[in-house]
Design a protein around this motif. Sequence first.
Motif, PDB file in Angstrom:
ATOM      1  N   ALA A  30      11.518   1.862  -4.060  1.00  0.00           N
ATOM      2  CA  ALA A  30      10.406   0.940  -4.290  1.00  0.00           C
ATOM      3  C   ALA A  30       9.373   1.549  -5.235  1.00  0.00           C
ATOM      4  CB  ALA A  30       9.760   0.551  -2.968  1.00  0.00           C
ATOM      5  N   LEU A  31       9.125   2.844  -5.096  1.00  0.00           N
ATOM      6  CA  LEU A  31       8.181   3.510  -6.000  1.00  0.00           C
ATOM      7  C   LEU A  31       8.685   3.494  -7.442  1.00  0.00           C
ATOM      8  CD1 LEU A  31       7.159   6.478  -3.708  1.00  0.00           C
ATOM      9  CD2 LEU A  31       5.626   4.688  -4.548  1.00  0.00           C
ATOM     10  N   VAL A  32       9.989   3.648  -7.622  1.00  0.00           N
ATOM     11  CA  VAL A  32      10.575   3.558  -8.968  1.00  0.00           C
ATOM     12  C   VAL A  32      10.401   2.142  -9.516  1.00  0.00           C
ATOM     13  CG1 VAL A  32      12.727   3.654 -10.286  1.00  0.00           C
ATOM     14  CG2 VAL A  32      12.210   5.446  -8.624  1.00  0.00           C
ATOM     15  N   LEU A  80      14.839  -2.099  -0.247  1.00  0.00           N
ATOM     16  CA  LEU A  80      14.743  -0.802  -0.912  1.00  0.00           C
ATOM     17  C   LEU A  80      14.033   0.198  -0.010  1.00  0.00           C
ATOM     18  CD1 LEU A  80      13.609  -1.847  -4.508  1.00  0.00           C
ATOM     19  CD2 LEU A  80      15.934  -1.471  -3.657  1.00  0.00           C
ATOM     20  N   ASP A  81      14.454   1.463  -0.090  1.00  0.00           N
ATOM     21  CA  ASP A  81      13.707   2.485   0.637  1.00  0.00           C
ATOM     22  C   ASP A  81      12.445   2.815  -0.170  1.00  0.00           C
ATOM     23  OD1 ASP A  81      14.334   4.435  -1.366  1.00  0.00           O
ATOM     24  OD2 ASP A  81      16.077   5.129  -0.238  1.00  0.00           O
ATOM     25  N   GLU A  82      11.596   3.660   0.393  1.00  0.00           N
ATOM     26  CA  GLU A  82      10.306   3.941  -0.244  1.00  0.00           C
ATOM     27  C   GLU A  82      10.464   4.546  -1.634  1.00  0.00           C
ATOM     28  OE1 GLU A  82       6.163   6.343   0.590  1.00  0.00           O
ATOM     29  OE2 GLU A  82       7.527   5.976   2.255  1.00  0.00           O
ATOM     30  N   VAL A  94       7.438  -9.713  -5.403  1.00  0.00           N
ATOM     31  CA  VAL A  94       8.083  -8.417  -5.656  1.00  0.00           C
ATOM     32  C   VAL A  94       8.322  -7.693  -4.337  1.00  0.00           C
ATOM     33  CG1 VAL A  94       7.792  -6.133  -6.692  1.00  0.00           C
ATOM     34  CG2 VAL A  94       7.145  -8.179  -7.980  1.00  0.00           C
ATOM     35  N   VAL A  95       7.321  -7.644  -3.494  1.00  0.00           N
ATOM     36  CA  VAL A  95       7.445  -6.930  -2.223  1.00  0.00           C
ATOM     37  C   VAL A  95       8.543  -7.553  -1.370  1.00  0.00           C
ATOM     38  CG1 VAL A  95       6.260  -6.316  -0.085  1.00  0.00           C
ATOM     39  CG2 VAL A  95       5.087  -6.075  -2.275  1.00  0.00           C
ATOM     40  N   ARG A  96       8.582  -8.871  -1.295  1.00  0.00           N
ATOM     41  CA  ARG A  96       9.626  -9.541  -0.495  1.00  0.00           C
ATOM     42  C   ARG A  96      11.015  -9.329  -1.093  1.00  0.00           C
ATOM     43  NH1 ARG A  96       5.572 -13.118  -0.255  1.00  0.00           N
ATOM     44  NH2 ARG A  96       6.409 -14.485  -1.846  1.00  0.00           N
ATOM     45  N   GLU A  97      11.136  -9.404  -2.396  1.00  0.00           N
ATOM     46  CA  GLU A  97      12.440  -9.228  -3.037  1.00  0.00           C
ATOM     47  C   GLU A  97      12.946  -7.789  -2.897  1.00  0.00           C
ATOM     48  OE1 GLU A  97      14.528 -11.480  -4.649  1.00  0.00           O
ATOM     49  OE2 GLU A  97      13.196 -13.005  -3.816  1.00  0.00           O
ATOM     50  N   ALA A 108       0.814  -1.215   0.000  1.00  0.00           N
ATOM     51  CA  ALA A 108       0.000   0.000   0.000  1.00  0.00           C
ATOM     52  C   ALA A 108       0.849   1.268   0.000  1.00  0.00           C
ATOM     53  CB  ALA A 108      -0.934  -0.004   1.204  1.00  0.00           C
ATOM     54  N   SER A 109       1.974   1.248   0.709  1.00  0.00           N
ATOM     55  CA  SER A 109       2.772   2.468   0.827  1.00  0.00           C
ATOM     56  C   SER A 109       3.802   2.652  -0.282  1.00  0.00           C
ATOM     57  CB  SER A 109       3.481   2.510   2.184  1.00  0.00           C
ATOM     58  OG  SER A 109       4.429   1.468   2.283  1.00  0.00           O
ATOM     59  N   CYS A 110       4.304   1.572  -0.834  1.00  0.00           N
ATOM     60  CA  CYS A 110       5.424   1.680  -1.778  1.00  0.00           C
ATOM     61  C   CYS A 110       5.138   1.145  -3.184  1.00  0.00           C
ATOM     62  CB  CYS A 110       6.627   0.921  -1.217  1.00  0.00           C
ATOM     63  SG  CYS A 110       7.237   1.573   0.330  1.00  0.00           S
ATOM     64  N   PHE A 111       4.068   0.414  -3.353  1.00  0.00           N
ATOM     65  CA  PHE A 111       3.777  -0.199  -4.648  1.00  0.00           C
ATOM     66  C   PHE A 111       2.319   0.045  -5.057  1.00  0.00           C
ATOM     67  CE2 PHE A 111       7.331  -2.537  -2.850  1.00  0.00           C
ATOM     68  CZ  PHE A 111       8.208  -2.624  -3.927  1.00  0.00           C
TER      69      PHE A 111
END
Length: 75
Positions: free
Chosen positions: A54-56, A49-51, A42-45, A19-22
């Motif tokens: 992760a957004l990139v 990464l910082d936020e 994807v989230v676990r891998e 919810a916060s990064c993807f």
Amino acid sequence: MESHPLWASRRLVTAARLASCFPLLLADLTGGELDYHRVGVVVREAELLDEEQALVLDAVLTGRLAGLTTTQITA
């Protein structure tokens, strides 16, 4: 069916990070384009990464994961 506390905890952490990064992958998940297993990989891998990073990654991966296996996603 009873859930294991560790499993439930992992799901909550994944949901919060999603919810916060993807947000784009979350939209694909809620829209039915992706399933939880692919998004969860994807989230676990990307947990280190910082936020901002992760957004990139979210933007790069959106629209590219459908049809891939979880093994292909981690490769």
